[in-house]
Design an enzyme around this catalytic site. Structure first.
Site, PDB file in Angstrom:
ATOM      1  N   HIS A 129      -9.585  -7.641   2.233  1.00 32.52           N
ATOM      2  CA  HIS A 129      -8.608  -6.635   2.440  1.00 32.52           C
ATOM      3  C   HIS A 129      -7.444  -6.460   1.488  1.00 32.52           C
ATOM      4  O   HIS A 129      -6.898  -5.524   0.790  1.00 32.52           O
ATOM      5  CB  HIS A 129      -7.912  -6.841   3.956  1.00 32.52           C
ATOM      6  CG  HIS A 129      -7.053  -5.597   4.461  1.00 32.52           C
ATOM      7  ND1 HIS A 129      -7.486  -4.873   5.565  1.00 32.52           N
ATOM      8  CD2 HIS A 129      -5.830  -5.169   4.151  1.00 32.52           C
ATOM      9  CE1 HIS A 129      -6.651  -3.950   5.732  1.00 32.52           C
ATOM     10  NE2 HIS A 129      -5.787  -3.850   5.179  1.00 32.52           N
ATOM     11  N   ALA A 147       4.162  -8.198  -2.521  1.00 36.73           N
ATOM     12  CA  ALA A 147       3.381  -9.630  -2.313  1.00 36.73           C
ATOM     13  C   ALA A 147       2.219  -9.373  -1.832  1.00 36.73           C
ATOM     14  O   ALA A 147       2.219  -9.273  -0.547  1.00 36.73           O
ATOM     15  CB  ALA A 147       4.249 -10.656  -2.024  1.00 36.73           C
ATOM     16  N   ARG A 199       6.347 -17.813  -8.455  1.00 39.22           N
ATOM     17  CA  ARG A 199       6.880 -16.348  -9.445  1.00 39.22           C
ATOM     18  C   ARG A 199       7.710 -15.497  -8.775  1.00 39.22           C
ATOM     19  O   ARG A 199       7.868 -14.531  -9.260  1.00 39.22           O
ATOM     20  CB  ARG A 199       5.343 -15.654  -9.447  1.00 39.22           C
ATOM     21  CG  ARG A 199       4.304 -16.339 -10.414  1.00 39.22           C
ATOM     22  CD  ARG A 199       2.873 -15.847 -10.045  1.00 39.22           C
ATOM     23  NE  ARG A 199       1.949 -16.349 -10.848  1.00 39.22           N
ATOM     24  CZ  ARG A 199       1.385 -17.738 -11.033  1.00 39.22           C
ATOM     25  NH1 ARG A 199       1.856 -18.385  -9.880  1.00 39.22           N
ATOM     26  NH2 ARG A 199       0.602 -18.372 -11.491  1.00 39.22           N
ATOM     27  N   THR A 252     -10.175 -12.273   4.413  1.00 34.66           N
ATOM     28  CA  THR A 252     -11.116 -10.960   4.229  1.00 34.66           C
ATOM     29  C   THR A 252     -10.862 -10.483   2.760  1.00 34.66           C
ATOM     30  O   THR A 252      -9.789 -10.713   2.154  1.00 34.66           O
ATOM     31  CB  THR A 252     -11.264  -9.698   5.120  1.00 34.66           C
ATOM     32  OG1 THR A 252      -9.822  -9.179   4.947  1.00 34.66           O
ATOM     33  CG2 THR A 252     -11.196 -10.539   6.588  1.00 34.66           C
ATOM     34  N   PHE A 255       0.873  -1.320   0.092  1.00 36.74           N
ATOM     35  CA  PHE A 255       0.100   0.110  -0.032  1.00 36.74           C
ATOM     36  C   PHE A 255       0.922   1.210  -0.092  1.00 36.74           C
ATOM     37  O   PHE A 255       0.442   2.335  -0.510  1.00 36.74           O
ATOM     38  CB  PHE A 255      -0.929   0.042   1.311  1.00 36.74           C
ATOM     39  CG  PHE A 255      -1.979   0.994   1.125  1.00 36.74           C
ATOM     40  CD1 PHE A 255      -3.241   0.731   0.524  1.00 36.74           C
ATOM     41  CD2 PHE A 255      -2.057   2.090   1.790  1.00 36.74           C
ATOM     42  CE1 PHE A 255      -4.150   1.777   0.470  1.00 36.74           C
ATOM     43  CE2 PHE A 255      -2.933   3.054   1.825  1.00 36.74           C
ATOM     44  CZ  PHE A 255      -4.214   2.698   1.061  1.00 36.74           C
ATOM     45  N   GLU A 256       2.036   1.277   0.548  1.00 36.02           N
ATOM     46  CA  GLU A 256       3.036   2.229   0.815  1.00 36.02           C
ATOM     47  C   GLU A 256       4.111   2.374  -0.565  1.00 36.02           C
ATOM     48  O   GLU A 256       4.697   3.371  -0.687  1.00 36.02           O
ATOM     49  CB  GLU A 256       3.800   2.333   1.805  1.00 36.02           C
ATOM     50  CG  GLU A 256       3.071   2.471   3.219  1.00 36.02           C
ATOM     51  CD  GLU A 256       2.098   1.564   3.602  1.00 36.02           C
ATOM     52  OE1 GLU A 256       2.456   0.442   3.294  1.00 36.02           O
ATOM     53  OE2 GLU A 256       0.977   1.794   4.103  1.00 36.02           O
ATOM     54  N   PHE A 280       5.501  -2.401 -12.162  1.00 36.47           N
ATOM     55  CA  PHE A 280       4.576  -3.119 -11.250  1.00 36.47           C
ATOM     56  C   PHE A 280       5.318  -4.540 -10.975  1.00 36.47           C
ATOM     57  O   PHE A 280       4.850  -5.675 -11.702  1.00 36.47           O
ATOM     58  CB  PHE A 280       3.352  -3.368 -11.644  1.00 36.47           C
ATOM     59  CG  PHE A 280       2.278  -3.831 -10.689  1.00 36.47           C
ATOM     60  CD1 PHE A 280       2.022  -2.892  -9.742  1.00 36.47           C
ATOM     61  CD2 PHE A 280       1.530  -4.748 -11.124  1.00 36.47           C
ATOM     62  CE1 PHE A 280       1.123  -3.352  -8.850  1.00 36.47           C
ATOM     63  CE2 PHE A 280       0.483  -5.216 -10.304  1.00 36.47           C
ATOM     64  CZ  PHE A 280       0.381  -4.445  -9.175  1.00 36.47           C
TER      65      PHE A 280
HETATM   66  C1  DLZ Z   1      -2.330  -5.201   6.229  1.00 38.19           C
HETATM   67  C2  DLZ Z   1      -1.831  -5.745   5.141  1.00 38.19           C
HETATM   68  C3  DLZ Z   1      -2.541  -7.238   4.379  1.00 38.19           C
HETATM   69  C4  DLZ Z   1      -3.417  -7.652   5.347  1.00 38.19           C
HETATM   70  N1  DLZ Z   1      -1.932  -7.873   3.357  1.00 38.19           N
HETATM   71  C5  DLZ Z   1      -0.995  -7.265   2.799  1.00 38.19           C
HETATM   72  C6  DLZ Z   1      -0.251  -8.129   1.707  1.00 38.19           C
HETATM   73  O1  DLZ Z   1      -0.785  -9.190   1.456  1.00 38.19           O
HETATM   74  N2  DLZ Z   1       0.741  -7.586   1.178  1.00 38.19           N
HETATM   75  C7  DLZ Z   1       1.234  -6.488   1.423  1.00 38.19           C
HETATM   76  O2  DLZ Z   1       2.257  -5.848   0.742  1.00 38.19           O
HETATM   77  N3  DLZ Z   1       0.763  -5.670   2.597  1.00 38.19           N
HETATM   78  C8  DLZ Z   1      -0.231  -5.943   3.289  1.00 38.19           C
HETATM   79  N4  DLZ Z   1      -0.732  -5.423   4.096  1.00 38.19           N
HETATM   80  C9  DLZ Z   1       0.038  -4.190   4.777  1.00 38.19           C
HETATM   81  C10 DLZ Z   1      -0.339  -2.879   3.954  1.00 38.19           C
HETATM   82  O3  DLZ Z   1       0.220  -3.031   2.800  1.00 38.19           O
HETATM   83  C11 DLZ Z   1       0.064  -1.589   4.730  1.00 38.19           C
HETATM   84  O4  DLZ Z   1       1.360  -1.628   4.804  1.00 38.19           O
HETATM   85  C12 DLZ Z   1      -0.774  -1.317   5.928  1.00 38.19           C
HETATM   86  O5  DLZ Z   1      -2.111  -1.286   5.795  1.00 38.19           O
HETATM   87  C13 DLZ Z   1      -0.566   0.010   6.439  1.00 38.19           C
HETATM   88  O6  DLZ Z   1      -0.957   0.854   5.560  1.00 38.19           O
END
Ligand code: DLZ
Length: 153
Positions: free
Chosen positions: A85, A77, A124, A83, A54-55, A110
């Site tokens: 999420h 990854a 992969r 869920t 996400f970051e 990407f």
């Molecule tokens: C919280 C979270 C979850 C549940 N799964 C993943 C994932 O499969 N891969 C990944 O790179 N990051 C995951 N994160 C963390 C989020 O990317 C993020 O770092 C947090 O939600 C904080 O913003």
């Protein structure tokens, strides 16, 4: 017929942003990326860790806008859990990285796996389905060379 990509990394500076979440997988993607950097003679590279996929977009934005790098490689990854999420994370990572590419004009590739399970992710990231980290560096080199040639005419 498709042309051959220009994968000569000499003269290029590449940033690699890598997510720590699912580090057992992302460290394998990073190894693949560093292998491609070496094999293709990339002149300069730096690695930046972020908490999760996400970051990746905000890290890519600062790296792309800083003016030091010809391309940014994003590695992560995202693996399905109970869920949905993971779906939000994967969607936002992809959209954010593409947005940074278009807004900055710096190619941000990407290298984020979006998988149902660890087995698919292992395959992969250096298993029998190749290494998406390696491929993300090759795409970054090809795009950086293309953009450089378009700018210089
Ligand atoms: C919280 C979270 C979850 C549940 N799964 C993943 C994932 O499969 N891969 C990944 O790179 N990051 C995951 N994160 C963390 C989020 O990317 C993020 O770092 C947090 O939600 C904080 O913003």
């Amino acid at each position: 017929m498709a042309g051959e990509p220009n994968l000569d990394g000499s003269g290029l500076s590449i940033a690699v942003a890598v997510a720590r979440f699912n580090e057992a997988i992302t460290s394998r993607l990073l190894n693949g990326a560093l292998d491609a950097v070496r094999r293709h003679g990339v002149s300069e590279h730096d690695v930046y860790w972020v908490p999760g996929s996400f970051e990746l977009p905000v890290a890519a934005k600062h790296l792309a806008e800083g003016g030091r790098f010809d391309a940014v490689v994003c590695l992560g990854a995202v693996i399905r859990h109970e869920t949905d999420h993971y779906l939000h994370i994967a969607t936002q990572a992809a959209a954010g990285i593409q947005r940074v590419t278009l807004d900055s004009g710096v190619p941000c590739t990407f290298g984020v796996l979006t998988c149902d399970n660890d087995e698919q992710a292992l395959a992969r990231s250096g298993g029998n389905r190749g290494n998406k980290g390696f491929e993300a560096v090759e795409s970054a080199i090809e795009m950086a060379k293309l953009i450089r040639s378009l700018r210089t005419g």
